[in-house]
Design a protein around this motif. Structure first.
Motif, short mmCIF file in Angstrom:
data_model
loop_
_atom_site.label_atom_id
_atom_site.label_comp_id
_atom_site.label_asym_id
_atom_site.label_seq_id
_atom_site.Cartn_x
_atom_site.Cartn_y
_atom_site.Cartn_z
N THR A 10 34.14 27.76 42.63
CA THR A 10 35.09 28.68 42.80
C THR A 10 34.66 29.74 43.75
O THR A 10 33.87 30.29 43.77
N ASP A 11 35.87 30.26 44.56
CA ASP A 11 35.41 31.30 45.67
C ASP A 11 35.18 32.76 44.85
O ASP A 11 35.68 32.84 43.65
N HIS A 12 34.40 33.40 45.37
CA HIS A 12 34.05 34.60 44.73
C HIS A 12 33.96 35.72 45.91
O HIS A 12 33.87 35.68 47.14
N GLU A 13 34.25 37.20 45.61
CA GLU A 13 34.26 38.27 46.45
C GLU A 13 33.06 39.11 45.84
O GLU A 13 32.90 39.27 44.53
N TRP A 14 32.48 40.09 46.81
CA TRP A 14 31.94 41.12 46.24
C TRP A 14 32.52 42.33 47.05
O TRP A 14 32.49 42.43 48.32
N LEU A 35 32.83 44.51 42.25
CA LEU A 35 33.55 43.64 41.20
C LEU A 35 33.95 42.48 42.33
O LEU A 35 33.84 42.68 43.55
N CYS A 36 34.43 41.59 41.70
CA CYS A 36 34.95 40.32 42.19
C CYS A 36 36.54 40.60 42.19
O CYS A 36 36.89 40.82 41.09
N GLY A 37 37.13 40.57 43.23
CA GLY A 37 38.72 41.06 43.25
C GLY A 37 39.77 39.94 42.95
O GLY A 37 40.82 39.82 42.90
N GLY A 69 41.42 37.67 37.77
CA GLY A 69 40.75 37.34 36.40
C GLY A 69 39.09 37.52 36.26
O GLY A 69 38.51 37.54 35.21
N HIS A 70 38.73 37.70 37.45
CA HIS A 70 37.14 37.56 37.64
C HIS A 70 36.61 38.92 37.06
O HIS A 70 35.54 38.95 36.30
N PHE A 71 37.29 40.11 37.39
CA PHE A 71 36.88 41.41 36.70
C PHE A 71 36.66 41.15 35.39
O PHE A 71 35.88 41.53 34.54
N GLY A 85 34.13 39.59 33.42
CA GLY A 85 33.12 40.27 33.50
C GLY A 85 32.19 40.41 34.87
O GLY A 85 30.98 40.64 34.83
N MET A 86 32.80 39.94 36.07
CA MET A 86 32.11 39.79 37.24
C MET A 86 31.96 41.10 37.80
O MET A 86 32.80 41.57 38.93
N VAL A 87 30.99 42.12 37.29
CA VAL A 87 30.91 43.43 37.96
C VAL A 87 29.77 43.58 38.18
O VAL A 87 28.65 42.91 37.55
CU LIG Z 1 34.78 35.89 41.42
#
Ligand SMILES: [Cu+2]
Length: 135
Positions: free
Chosen positions: A67-71, A116-118, A121-123, A126-128
């Motif tokens: 899955t793609d992710h952001e920082w 966080l991941c923008g 649903g990722h934030f 728990g993607m923090v």
């Molecule tokens: Cu993500």
């Protein structure tokens, strides 16, 4: 004799000046800070980074998931995903699924910033993390 001495001093001064300029270039290159993280669904590892203000930071994010992710560095922390807006973003980078992304940013003013991941649903999942900028 006196003229030759003055000429020699002038030459030495020019050589020292050139050498000093060379050192400055090296110092600038050395102060580029490097941080890294691995992103998966749904966490950053590590999830806390400390950098110093005053020199740019290069972030390398390896996305090990499908899955793609952001920082994303938030200007101010948010408590829930409903509060997320692009205007609240200080800087961000995205790594596509299975890819590694690397980009540089100038640290914000000293303080602690929410990462966080923008993506939707990722934030919430728990993607923090946190970015600590020291003075
Ligand atoms: Cu993500």
């Amino acid at each position: 004799m006196m003229k030759r001495t003055r000429l020699l001093i002038a030459l030495v001064a020019v050589v020292m000046l050139i050498a000093a300029c060379g050192d400055d270039d090296d110092a600038a290159a050395d102060t580029n800070q490097q941080i890294a993280t691995s992103a998966r669904s749904f966490a950053f590892t590590p999830a806390s980074w400390t950098v110093a203000s005053g020199s740019d930071v290069t972030l390398t994010m390896t996305n090990t998931s499908d899955t793609d992710h952001e920082w994303v560095i938030m200007k101010a922390p948010i408590a829930s995903e409903d509060e997320f807006t692009e205007e609240g973003v200080y800087w961000e980078v995205e790594a596509l699924a299975g890819a590694t992304a690397s980009d540089s940013f100038t640290p914000p003013a000293p303080g602690t910033y929410q990462i966080l991941c923008g993506l939707e649903g990722h934030f919430t999942a728990g993607m923090v993390g946190e970015l600590i900028v020291t003075g």
